[in-house]
Design a protein around this motif. Sequence first.
Motif, PDB file in Angstrom:
ATOM      1  N   ASP A  91       6.599 110.247  40.290  1.00  0.00           N
ATOM      2  CA  ASP A  91       7.260 109.182  41.125  1.00  0.00           C
ATOM      3  C   ASP A  91       6.745 110.257  42.342  1.00  0.00           C
ATOM      4  OD1 ASP A  91       8.661 107.540  39.444  1.00  0.00           O
ATOM      5  OD2 ASP A  91      10.419 108.948  39.099  1.00  0.00           O
ATOM      6  N   GLU A 109      -0.007  99.311  46.132  1.00  0.00           N
ATOM      7  CA  GLU A 109       1.125  97.832  44.928  1.00  0.00           C
ATOM      8  C   GLU A 109       1.048  97.800  43.358  1.00  0.00           C
ATOM      9  OE1 GLU A 109       2.506  94.957  48.574  1.00  0.00           O
ATOM     10  OE2 GLU A 109       0.367  95.493  48.140  1.00  0.00           O
ATOM     11  N   VAL A 112       2.085 100.876  41.338  1.00  0.00           N
ATOM     12  CA  VAL A 112       3.221 101.028  41.179  1.00  0.00           C
ATOM     13  C   VAL A 112       3.310  99.865  40.366  1.00  0.00           C
ATOM     14  CG1 VAL A 112       5.775 100.158  42.237  1.00  0.00           C
ATOM     15  CG2 VAL A 112       4.241 101.046  43.164  1.00  0.00           C
ATOM     16  N   ARG A 118       7.991 105.329  40.820  1.00  0.00           N
ATOM     17  CA  ARG A 118       8.626 104.936  41.871  1.00  0.00           C
ATOM     18  C   ARG A 118       7.403 105.738  43.226  1.00  0.00           C
ATOM     19  NH1 ARG A 118      10.507 101.968  39.704  1.00  0.00           N
ATOM     20  NH2 ARG A 118      12.555 102.078  38.693  1.00  0.00           N
ATOM     21  N   GLU A 311      15.968 101.534  42.737  1.00  0.00           N
ATOM     22  CA  GLU A 311      15.397 101.617  44.249  1.00  0.00           C
ATOM     23  C   GLU A 311      16.456 101.579  44.949  1.00  0.00           C
ATOM     24  OE1 GLU A 311      12.321  98.683  44.319  1.00  0.00           O
ATOM     25  OE2 GLU A 311      12.018  98.682  42.258  1.00  0.00           O
ATOM     26  N   SER A 315      13.590 101.109  48.413  1.00  0.00           N
ATOM     27  CA  SER A 315      12.949 100.017  47.497  1.00  0.00           C
ATOM     28  C   SER A 315      11.227  99.247  47.865  1.00  0.00           C
ATOM     29  CB  SER A 315      13.774  97.907  47.888  1.00  0.00           C
ATOM     30  OG  SER A 315      13.382  97.599  48.976  1.00  0.00           O
ATOM     31  N   HIS A 316      10.999  99.275  46.727  1.00  0.00           N
ATOM     32  CA  HIS A 316       9.500  98.653  46.877  1.00  0.00           C
ATOM     33  C   HIS A 316       9.306  97.925  47.559  1.00  0.00           C
ATOM     34  CE1 HIS A 316       8.497 101.315  42.375  1.00  0.00           C
ATOM     35  NE2 HIS A 316       8.264 102.176  44.231  1.00  0.00           N
ATOM     36  N   THR A 317       9.869  96.955  47.977  1.00  0.00           N
ATOM     37  CA  THR A 317       9.086  95.719  48.566  1.00  0.00           C
ATOM     38  C   THR A 317       9.565  96.060  49.706  1.00  0.00           C
ATOM     39  OG1 THR A 317      10.168  94.344  46.789  1.00  0.00           O
ATOM     40  CG2 THR A 317      10.500  93.676  49.318  1.00  0.00           C
ATOM     41  N   PHE A 320       6.653  98.634  51.529  1.00  0.00           N
ATOM     42  CA  PHE A 320       5.335  97.837  51.114  1.00  0.00           C
ATOM     43  C   PHE A 320       5.447  96.801  52.710  1.00  0.00           C
ATOM     44  CE2 PHE A 320       5.245  99.311  46.926  1.00  0.00           C
ATOM     45  CZ  PHE A 320       4.270 100.135  46.972  1.00  0.00           C
TER      46      PHE A 320
END
Length: 338
Positions: A91, A109, A112, A118, A311, A315-317, A320
């Motif tokens: 990660d 992205e 991932v 992560r 997460e 969070s990834h969202t 990004f």
Amino acid sequence: MITFGVVGADHRHIYHLIEGLLREGAHCAGYLSTSTDAKVLEGIQSRFPQLRAVDSAAQLYEDPSIALIVTAAVPAQRAEIAIKAMRHGKDVLSDKPGVTDRNQLQQVEAVVKETGRRFAICFSERMIVPSVAMAQRLITQGAIGQVVQTLGLGPHRLNASIRPDWFFDKSHYGGILVDIASHQIDQFLTLTHSADAEISHAAVAHFGHATRPDFQDFGEVALKSKTNLSRGYVRVDWFTPDGLPTWGDGRLFITGTEGYIELRKYLDIQGRSGTDHLFLCDRQGTRHIDCQDEPITFFKKLIQDVQERTETAISHTHAFTVCRLALEADALASKGNT
């Protein structure tokens, strides 16, 4: 508890990344002993004399005991480091900005999704600032009603004489909006509970005399939430004067339907001592809240995310989206939008 390694010690933000993880009980297996700034390495050695220096990044990527790679490398190199780490089953915790162009964002992205690892970015002006944690708590409790607008100011001291060459080259640092304003974009989305936003205005400029004309020392962004009606304004610059006793007078104004909050994150320039001053005005009156003892949970949550594949820290969202919006602001500013 997890073990981490450091690949990329080119920015002083590496200190709070290492310190935060160690404080929560993580173990550091070592740090890469090369840097574009010898003073940063000296800082690691003086602050963390117990840590081991290694000569090759491969020693850390290939160490099966390491679960997390931490980086504050030259910004344009962070995506490549993250991709290598994730493809080695690690990660990643990156200093902001995690990426400096659209291609890097797309690649991170994709990796991932490919690896299931992560990728976390530490937007330190929110995640490790107690007064922002307090503001989030007050907003959640309904102290100022629905958030209508945020105004985030991010002035920084230039310290041109001690900066490495890459610091002044946009191809390396990404531009002032990608670099610094990502903090305020992160705060806007978080505090207005917005999943996404539109950049309605962005501009950059050069005003100073201590740097070359193509260095961006001023930037501004206006945002509109796509989730609700909230608006945001960001101003960032490199004009903190030498007379200020800290690196910048970071301020955040949060306007709600039933009150407002002002944060003086790093000092009260003509009053109370210490950091993390929050001023609240609501229907009951006005008051000052000392937030220095408000818990910081980012690193604890990040360790939990590494262990439990969650997460909760970021969070990834969200990460990004912040990256994409900062890049969109830079692109709009580059077109000469005024």
